[in-house]
Design a protein around this motif. Structure first.
Motif: not given
Length: 88
Positions: A14-39
């Motif tokens: 993101l930084t190398d391409n001059g972009m940023t991301m907020d928490g909700p968008n990061l959450a979508e990426h994490l979920n799409w890649n099957n990462f889960r919370t500690s719960y």
């Protein structure tokens, strides 16, 4: 790849391409890649997501990767555009 490494690579991209991301968008990426919370639940883009960003920043600093930590700091923002790695 673990969650912190994923956030590291995404933050650098993101930084190398001059972009940023907020928490909700990061959450979508994490979920799409099957990462889960500690719960074992999906991320929703709130406290847990920002805690993970902060933990990733701290981890990168602890292993001497300040340049990547700075990229993570720049890449991920809160809805008010402040840095997401800062604890509130």
């Amino acid at each position: 790849m673990d969650k912190k490494e994923y956030i590291r690579r995404l933050g650098c991209f993101l930084t190398d391409n001059g972009m940023t991301m907020d928490g909700p968008n990061l959450a979508e990426h994490l979920n799409w890649n099957n990462f889960r919370t500690s719960y074992g639940t999906e991320y929703v883009g709130k406290r847990g997501t920002y805690t993970l960003i902060h933990a990733t920043y701290d981890w990168l600093v602890s292993i001497g990767e300040q340049a990547d930590a700075d990229k993570v700091a720049e890449a991920f923002r809160k809805s008010d555009n402040t840095y997401a790695y800062h604890k509130s």
